[in-house]
Design a protein around this motif. Sequence first.
Motif, PDB file in Angstrom:
ATOM      1  N   MET B   1       0.851  -1.206   0.000  1.00 38.33           N
ATOM      2  CA  MET B   1       0.000   0.000   0.000  1.00 38.33           C
ATOM      3  C   MET B   1       0.879   1.245   0.000  1.00 38.33           C
ATOM      4  N   PRO B   2       0.587   2.164  -0.919  1.00 38.47           N
ATOM      5  CA  PRO B   2       1.418   3.377  -0.910  1.00 38.47           C
ATOM      6  C   PRO B   2       1.199   4.175   0.370  1.00 38.47           C
ATOM      7  N   LEU B   3       2.249   4.927   0.764  1.00 41.31           N
ATOM      8  CA  LEU B   3       2.158   5.752   1.957  1.00 41.31           C
ATOM      9  C   LEU B   3       1.196   6.903   1.714  1.00 41.31           C
ATOM     10  N   LEU B   4       1.388   7.527   0.551  1.00 42.07           N
ATOM     11  CA  LEU B   4       0.494   8.631   0.185  1.00 42.07           C
ATOM     12  C   LEU B   4       0.051   8.384  -1.245  1.00 42.07           C
ATOM     13  N   GLU B   5      -1.256   8.457  -1.446  1.00 43.60           N
ATOM     14  CA  GLU B   5      -1.768   8.208  -2.792  1.00 43.60           C
ATOM     15  C   GLU B   5      -2.732   9.319  -3.164  1.00 43.60           C
ATOM     16  N   ILE B   6      -2.416  10.008  -4.249  1.00 41.57           N
ATOM     17  CA  ILE B   6      -3.276  11.107  -4.691  1.00 41.57           C
ATOM     18  C   ILE B   6      -3.722  10.808  -6.109  1.00 41.57           C
ATOM     19  N   LYS B   7      -5.030  10.926  -6.339  1.00 43.93           N
ATOM     20  CA  LYS B   7      -5.547  10.706  -7.691  1.00 43.93           C
ATOM     21  C   LYS B   7      -6.325  11.941  -8.127  1.00 43.93           C
ATOM     22  N   ASN B   8      -5.926  12.492  -9.252  1.00 42.27           N
ATOM     23  CA  ASN B   8      -6.660  13.594  -9.884  1.00 42.27           C
ATOM     24  C   ASN B   8      -6.909  14.765  -8.932  1.00 42.27           C
ATOM     25  N   LEU B   9      -5.827  15.281  -8.368  1.00 36.48           N
ATOM     26  CA  LEU B   9      -5.940  16.409  -7.428  1.00 36.48           C
ATOM     27  C   LEU B   9      -6.067  17.723  -8.203  1.00 36.48           C
ATOM     28  N   THR B  10      -7.086  18.481  -7.836  1.00 39.36           N
ATOM     29  CA  THR B  10      -7.269  19.807  -8.431  1.00 39.36           C
ATOM     30  C   THR B  10      -7.360  20.826  -7.302  1.00 39.36           C
ATOM     31  N   VAL B  11      -6.611  21.901  -7.432  1.00 46.17           N
ATOM     32  CA  VAL B  11      -6.722  22.980  -6.447  1.00 46.17           C
ATOM     33  C   VAL B  11      -6.996  24.263  -7.204  1.00 46.17           C
ATOM     34  N   SER B  12      -8.061  24.967  -6.801  1.00 46.65           N
ATOM     35  CA  SER B  12      -8.311  26.259  -7.432  1.00 46.65           C
ATOM     36  C   SER B  12      -8.466  27.314  -6.360  1.00 46.65           C
ATOM     37  N   PHE B  13      -8.090  28.526  -6.691  1.00 43.89           N
ATOM     38  CA  PHE B  13      -8.203  29.650  -5.762  1.00 43.89           C
ATOM     39  C   PHE B  13      -9.252  30.619  -6.285  1.00 43.89           C
ATOM     40  N   ASP B  14     -10.077  31.114  -5.357  1.00 37.64           N
ATOM     41  CA  ASP B  14     -11.023  32.173  -5.748  1.00 37.64           C
ATOM     42  C   ASP B  14     -10.259  33.479  -5.830  1.00 37.64           C
ATOM     43  N   THR B  15     -10.305  34.110  -6.970  1.00 36.96           N
ATOM     44  CA  THR B  15      -9.682  35.427  -7.076  1.00 36.96           C
ATOM     45  C   THR B  15     -10.720  36.401  -7.602  1.00 36.96           C
ATOM     46  N   ALA B  16     -10.369  37.664  -7.579  1.00 36.64           N
ATOM     47  CA  ALA B  16     -11.300  38.686  -8.050  1.00 36.64           C
ATOM     48  C   ALA B  16     -11.631  38.441  -9.521  1.00 36.64           C
ATOM     49  N   ALA B  17     -10.672  37.826 -10.256  1.00 35.21           N
ATOM     50  CA  ALA B  17     -10.875  37.579 -11.680  1.00 35.21           C
ATOM     51  C   ALA B  17     -11.471  36.196 -11.940  1.00 35.21           C
ATOM     52  N   GLY B  18     -12.046  35.585 -10.907  1.00 37.98           N
ATOM     53  CA  GLY B  18     -12.625  34.265 -11.085  1.00 37.98           C
ATOM     54  C   GLY B  18     -11.688  33.192 -10.575  1.00 37.98           C
ATOM     55  N   PRO B  19     -12.114  31.915 -10.653  1.00 36.90           N
ATOM     56  CA  PRO B  19     -11.287  30.856 -10.104  1.00 36.90           C
ATOM     57  C   PRO B  19      -9.984  30.689 -10.886  1.00 36.90           C
ATOM     58  N   PHE B  20      -8.898  30.445 -10.147  1.00 41.33           N
ATOM     59  CA  PHE B  20      -7.602  30.252 -10.758  1.00 41.33           C
ATOM     60  C   PHE B  20      -7.151  28.839 -10.431  1.00 41.33           C
ATOM     61  N   LEU B  21      -6.916  28.033 -11.490  1.00 44.01           N
ATOM     62  CA  LEU B  21      -6.540  26.636 -11.288  1.00 44.01           C
ATOM     63  C   LEU B  21      -5.023  26.528 -11.081  1.00 44.01           C
ATOM     64  N   ALA B  22      -4.607  26.207  -9.865  1.00 44.56           N
ATOM     65  CA  ALA B  22      -3.166  26.114  -9.600  1.00 44.56           C
ATOM     66  C   ALA B  22      -2.671  24.690  -9.811  1.00 44.56           C
ATOM     67  N   VAL B  23      -3.512  23.716  -9.521  1.00 44.24           N
ATOM     68  CA  VAL B  23      -3.144  22.311  -9.730  1.00 44.24           C
ATOM     69  C   VAL B  23      -4.258  21.676 -10.557  1.00 44.24           C
ATOM     70  N   ARG B  24      -3.860  21.009 -11.661  1.00 46.35           N
ATOM     71  CA  ARG B  24      -4.874  20.500 -12.605  1.00 46.35           C
ATOM     72  C   ARG B  24      -4.740  18.994 -12.767  1.00 46.35           C
ATOM     73  N   GLY B  25      -5.346  18.275 -11.856  1.00 49.64           N
ATOM     74  CA  GLY B  25      -5.409  16.832 -12.026  1.00 49.64           C
ATOM     75  C   GLY B  25      -4.081  16.118 -11.880  1.00 49.64           C
ATOM     76  N   ILE B  26      -3.448  16.276 -10.751  1.00 51.79           N
ATOM     77  CA  ILE B  26      -2.170  15.611 -10.496  1.00 51.79           C
ATOM     78  C   ILE B  26      -2.412  14.229  -9.873  1.00 51.79           C
ATOM     79  N   ASP B  27      -1.696  13.230 -10.358  1.00 49.31           N
ATOM     80  CA  ASP B  27      -1.657  11.916  -9.688  1.00 49.31           C
ATOM     81  C   ASP B  27      -0.289  11.763  -9.060  1.00 49.31           C
ATOM     82  N   LEU B  28      -0.268  11.217  -7.884  1.00 48.15           N
ATOM     83  CA  LEU B  28       1.025  11.102  -7.202  1.00 48.15           C
ATOM     84  C   LEU B  28       0.917   9.980  -6.180  1.00 48.15           C
TER      85      LEU B  28
END
Lengths: 335, 285
Positions: B1-28
Amino acid sequence: MLRYILGKLALIIPTFIGITILAFGFVRILPGDPVLVLAGERGLSPERHTALMHQFGFDQPIWQQYLTYLTNILSGDFGTSFSTKTPVLKDFLVRFPATVELAIFAMIFAVIFGVAFGIFAAIRRGSWFDQLTMGTALAGYSMPIFWWGLLLIIVFSGMLHWTPVSGRIDLLYFFKPVTGFMTIDSLISGQKGAFRSAVSHLILPTIVLGTIPLAVIARQTRSAMLEVLGEDYVRTARAKGLAPRRVIGLHAFRNALIPVVTTIGLQVGTLLTGAILTESIFSWPGIGKWMIDAISKRDYFTVQGGLLLIALIVMAVNLIVDVLYAVINPRIRSN
Amino acid sequence: MPLLEIKNLTVSFDTAAGPFLAVRGIDLSIEPREVLAIVGESGSGKSVSMLAVMGLLPKTATVKADRMAFDGVDLLGLSPAARRRIVGKDISMIFQEPIASLNPCFTVGFQIEEVLRFHMGMDRAQRRARAIELMKLVGIPDPEARLSSFPHQMSGGQCQRVMIAIAIACNPKLLIADEPTTALDVTIQKQILDLLVSLQAKYGMGLIMITHNMGVVAETADRVIVQYKGRKMEEADVLSLFESPKSNYTRALLSALPENAVGDRLPTVSDMMFEPAPSASGGAA
């Protein structure tokens, strides 16, 4: 640490000299002949006038008057009141506890609510709570003290009869002052209801005097917290898995406290200025009311001595704040 | 079993100009005892994805993932309190600016002992003994005396050692190091890297090394993930990455190393990008 305190003490000397010059100078700039005021409205023979001028030293060159004044102060002689004929220092000490008691209550009120509102406004930045408290703080800061005091008297004393209008305690109670603090003396006296009466007399003056410091402290706490909450060490504290209460209450607040303590120290000066108005509104027998009375009576020596004594108190408080500043900020301590 | 398993991670930030995608579907994923390097330039989302694992992103961030499991436990499904019992204990993190990362108002001893108190429930004497032991482990001389030092009385390298002491205090299974040497002098960089690698081997931790320094990657990592603009460009073991990079971006990144400079001019990544990487078109701005 000792070197730091000694350094701060050394800085007090020029400040002290500056204040003596101001206190000495102000009174001499004021229009009116002090001897005429002293003698009253009745006619004064030129001989008597000269004799009195000589008695008070007003005929000497100004620098000599200043030197005499300075020597007297250093030996604890702040002059003698024209009107009461008692030493200014004695008059001051009789009234000082009343002002200190009021100022302490006002400060506690301002710090507790100011810090609490500031922290919550910072945590919930942009929320309705933030906007409401900061808007209210701005209003509180801009409000004239005498108007606010009268308004509270009208509502809480006049209409609701919840609080007394003026004074420090009901006339029913009488006891010899021990500490000069009515809340403590009333407890010592053991008279039933005395403490309650003393506290109820404190409520409105405390609110009136504490409002401006509260507003300033709340705004300063909020901005200091906002700045600190973005710091790397706050992220570290969260990365340790600490509960938000500890992250905000200990790691962030301890750092935000540094500018807040400075603000609190500066507010002590505001508090003493405010005391002059607040004490007049509530007939509070403290140094503020004493000063106002002295000014209206043109009691030169009282005004001059009172000014200097108040300035000395503010300086002492600022020194304490500087020491506190070093206690909470290790970076200052080791420099 | 992996110690840490990430599937399709997306992180977005709310900004004045709308959502900003900083991480787009990372697997790790990282196995126990493995050293994984995440490489990429500034803004590639490498720190953000790890801060998402730690739960340290600001409220303006939205974290979504098909799976984010540590040691078999789904991190996103945990209550904040339950997650805090893992963070700082089983997963810990050190940061780029060691001096700024330590609280200037508290002694380093207090800051080390704090984690021992909350995660290990040690009493005062145990905490002090363990703190001294940790200070020795990370190579701070005269640990008893240094415990009562404040961060501003120590150098950047020493502060980073203290941060490492805090991070390994509760014997974590995974240590995340976010550019741990970037703010340090070159000579100190090497010492800190050696320390991290030796501690990782000694305690069998998983180690995720976030860096933009290919030298660091070559020296420490078993496996490498290359990120660009919030996407994973390539994942390979460290030898094959350096010998035969598959993606253009990795090739460009490797060619931009100072030792590959031709004449006076240092190659830059955009010079070397023969064709736009699949993510480049979806730029954030």
